[in-house]
Write a protein that holds these residues in place. Sequence first.
Motif, PDB file in Angstrom:
ATOM      1  N   LYS A 200       0.903  -1.160  -0.042  1.00  0.00           N
ATOM      2  CA  LYS A 200      -0.135   0.166   0.022  1.00  0.00           C
ATOM      3  C   LYS A 200       0.825   1.352   0.039  1.00  0.00           C
ATOM      4  N   THR A 201       0.577   2.296  -0.959  1.00  0.00           N
ATOM      5  CA  THR A 201       1.377   3.414  -0.759  1.00  0.00           C
ATOM      6  C   THR A 201       0.832   4.551   0.371  1.00  0.00           C
ATOM      7  N   LYS A 202       2.052   4.910   1.038  1.00  0.00           N
ATOM      8  CA  LYS A 202       1.720   5.849   2.090  1.00  0.00           C
ATOM      9  C   LYS A 202       2.529   6.820   1.896  1.00  0.00           C
ATOM     10  N   THR A 203       1.863   8.102   1.883  1.00  0.00           N
ATOM     11  CA  THR A 203       2.738   9.480   1.361  1.00  0.00           C
ATOM     12  C   THR A 203       3.119  10.167   3.050  1.00  0.00           C
ATOM     13  N   VAL A 204       4.487  10.431   3.170  1.00  0.00           N
ATOM     14  CA  VAL A 204       4.918  11.115   4.320  1.00  0.00           C
ATOM     15  C   VAL A 204       5.915  12.000   4.134  1.00  0.00           C
ATOM     16  N   GLN A 205       5.670  13.270   4.670  1.00  0.00           N
ATOM     17  CA  GLN A 205       6.564  14.450   4.548  1.00  0.00           C
ATOM     18  C   GLN A 205       7.485  14.325   5.353  1.00  0.00           C
ATOM     19  N   MET A 206       8.662  14.701   5.313  1.00  0.00           N
ATOM     20  CA  MET A 206       9.841  14.722   5.854  1.00  0.00           C
ATOM     21  C   MET A 206      10.864  15.881   5.443  1.00  0.00           C
ATOM     22  N   ILE A 207      11.850  16.247   6.449  1.00  0.00           N
ATOM     23  CA  ILE A 207      12.886  17.460   6.073  1.00  0.00           C
ATOM     24  C   ILE A 207      13.660  16.941   4.861  1.00  0.00           C
ATOM     25  N   HIS A 208      14.228  17.766   4.299  1.00  0.00           N
ATOM     26  CA  HIS A 208      15.088  17.795   2.864  1.00  0.00           C
ATOM     27  C   HIS A 208      16.198  16.713   3.340  1.00  0.00           C
ATOM     28  N   SER A 209      16.938  17.153   4.310  1.00  0.00           N
ATOM     29  CA  SER A 209      18.013  16.645   4.637  1.00  0.00           C
ATOM     30  C   SER A 209      17.649  15.164   5.232  1.00  0.00           C
ATOM     31  N   LEU A 210      16.775  14.827   5.843  1.00  0.00           N
ATOM     32  CA  LEU A 210      16.557  13.766   6.159  1.00  0.00           C
ATOM     33  C   LEU A 210      16.188  12.617   5.000  1.00  0.00           C
ATOM     34  N   ASP A 211      15.336  13.511   4.080  1.00  0.00           N
ATOM     35  CA  ASP A 211      14.934  12.503   2.839  1.00  0.00           C
ATOM     36  C   ASP A 211      16.243  12.192   2.085  1.00  0.00           C
ATOM     37  N   GLN A 212      17.116  13.215   1.901  1.00  0.00           N
ATOM     38  CA  GLN A 212      18.611  13.046   1.247  1.00  0.00           C
ATOM     39  C   GLN A 212      19.280  11.883   2.102  1.00  0.00           C
ATOM     40  N   MET A 213      19.469  11.907   3.236  1.00  0.00           N
ATOM     41  CA  MET A 213      19.953  10.743   3.925  1.00  0.00           C
ATOM     42  C   MET A 213      19.406   9.328   3.644  1.00  0.00           C
ATOM     43  N   VAL A 214      18.196   9.328   3.340  1.00  0.00           N
ATOM     44  CA  VAL A 214      17.452   7.993   2.837  1.00  0.00           C
ATOM     45  C   VAL A 214      17.935   7.423   1.911  1.00  0.00           C
ATOM     46  N   THR A 215      18.174   8.419   1.030  1.00  0.00           N
ATOM     47  CA  THR A 215      18.169   8.240  -0.318  1.00  0.00           C
ATOM     48  C   THR A 215      19.649   7.813  -0.619  1.00  0.00           C
ATOM     49  N   ASP A 216      20.917   8.408   0.096  1.00  0.00           N
ATOM     50  CA  ASP A 216      21.999   8.366   0.126  1.00  0.00           C
ATOM     51  C   ASP A 216      22.564   6.599   0.609  1.00  0.00           C
ATOM     52  N   PHE A 217      21.652   6.562   1.877  1.00  0.00           N
ATOM     53  CA  PHE A 217      21.937   5.453   2.469  1.00  0.00           C
ATOM     54  C   PHE A 217      21.630   3.963   1.560  1.00  0.00           C
ATOM     55  N   ALA A 218      20.534   4.314   1.118  1.00  0.00           N
ATOM     56  CA  ALA A 218      19.677   3.172   0.344  1.00  0.00           C
ATOM     57  C   ALA A 218      20.590   2.808  -0.953  1.00  0.00           C
ATOM     58  N   LYS A 219      21.199   3.939  -1.589  1.00  0.00           N
ATOM     59  CA  LYS A 219      22.003   3.768  -2.445  1.00  0.00           C
ATOM     60  C   LYS A 219      23.606   2.976  -2.237  1.00  0.00           C
ATOM     61  N   GLU A 220      23.989   3.291  -1.036  1.00  0.00           N
ATOM     62  CA  GLU A 220      25.449   2.915  -0.681  1.00  0.00           C
ATOM     63  C   GLU A 220      25.177   1.405  -0.231  1.00  0.00           C
ATOM     64  N   LYS A 221      24.245   1.256   0.515  1.00  0.00           N
ATOM     65  CA  LYS A 221      23.782  -0.128   0.918  1.00  0.00           C
ATOM     66  C   LYS A 221      23.398  -1.115  -0.048  1.00  0.00           C
ATOM     67  N   ASN A 222      22.787  -0.547  -1.244  1.00  0.00           N
ATOM     68  CA  ASN A 222      22.251  -1.459  -2.326  1.00  0.00           C
ATOM     69  C   ASN A 222      20.783  -1.876  -1.791  1.00  0.00           C
ATOM     70  N   MET A 223      20.310  -1.074  -1.070  1.00  0.00           N
ATOM     71  CA  MET A 223      18.748  -1.480  -0.806  1.00  0.00           C
ATOM     72  C   MET A 223      17.809  -0.364  -1.328  1.00  0.00           C
ATOM     73  N   THR A 224      16.453  -0.749  -1.374  1.00  0.00           N
ATOM     74  CA  THR A 224      15.273   0.157  -1.824  1.00  0.00           C
ATOM     75  C   THR A 224      14.981   0.882  -0.623  1.00  0.00           C
ATOM     76  N   GLN A 225      14.522   1.888  -1.121  1.00  0.00           N
ATOM     77  CA  GLN A 225      13.956   2.947   0.182  1.00  0.00           C
ATOM     78  C   GLN A 225      12.996   2.381   0.929  1.00  0.00           C
ATOM     79  N   ARG A 226      12.067   1.309   0.242  1.00  0.00           N
ATOM     80  CA  ARG A 226      11.191   0.561   1.051  1.00  0.00           C
ATOM     81  C   ARG A 226      11.625  -0.361   2.090  1.00  0.00           C
ATOM     82  N   ASP A 227      12.877  -0.885   1.866  1.00  0.00           N
ATOM     83  CA  ASP A 227      13.506  -1.815   2.617  1.00  0.00           C
ATOM     84  C   ASP A 227      13.960  -0.978   4.043  1.00  0.00           C
TER      85      ASP A 227
END
Length: 251
Positions: A200-227
């Motif tokens: 199920k799709t769930k939209t959550v707003q967050m601070i830009h810096s935290l969103d960027q951290m999630v994106t960077d972490f997922a990329k470096e650990k070879n994970m999806t953001q959902r994971d």
Amino acid sequence: MTNQQVNVLENERVQEILQGLTQGSTRDELAEEFGHKNYKSLDMYMRRRNFEWDSEKGIYKLAMEKPELAVIDTSKAHRIIQLIEQQDEPDLQRIAQLMGFDGYKALAAYMGANHYSWSSEQNNYVKQVVVEEPSPQFVPKILSEPTLPILTTNTEEEGLTEYLPLLKLLKNNELRLMNLLQPYGVGCQIPRYTIPGVAKTKTVQMIHSLDQMVTDFAKEKNMTQRDVFEVALIDFFKRYGYERQVELLLK
């Protein structure tokens, strides 16, 4: 010698720099002669043409050929280093904006968090050597020789009695304490969960810096953001009173 190395050696300015060194000129003198700010800028110019400085012989020499099957670093930190290397006098504020940071201070904080520090010699960021400490583990103490029982006085026994409820509490929650101390086991391997049900799709707003951290972490650990969010939420629920619900969810 490859065709590329031959072409580099035929470059007129490269030849003039090499000849100037053999005739006794210093790097600073050659830098001024060819319009560079200092010898560091001259070094950068020569590195781009596959030369490296030999401090023992006091000359530039051709760098070793890189293996064709090299691992390409696509991380954000490496991209920042490449952008800085492309400029004799890097504009860190401009580079920070290109890479999505609010300013050069945010860029510096990001590089520091990824174990890079600024080198005035290289005029760029360099990777720090990080020595990881072994994960703490409970290792049973093995006694090589028998020991005599410790005799305590009545006063000492009375002092220990007040700690018995605490020791009992620790014993009853031994497994939970182990999970808190080593949430993901030896080596801190990030778990992956298979959760039954319909996505199920769930939209959550967050601070830009935290969103960027999630994106960077997922990329470096070879994970999806959902994971990333699934692991984070399950870990949160287990820590704050929903252990039983999590167990039922993952069955």
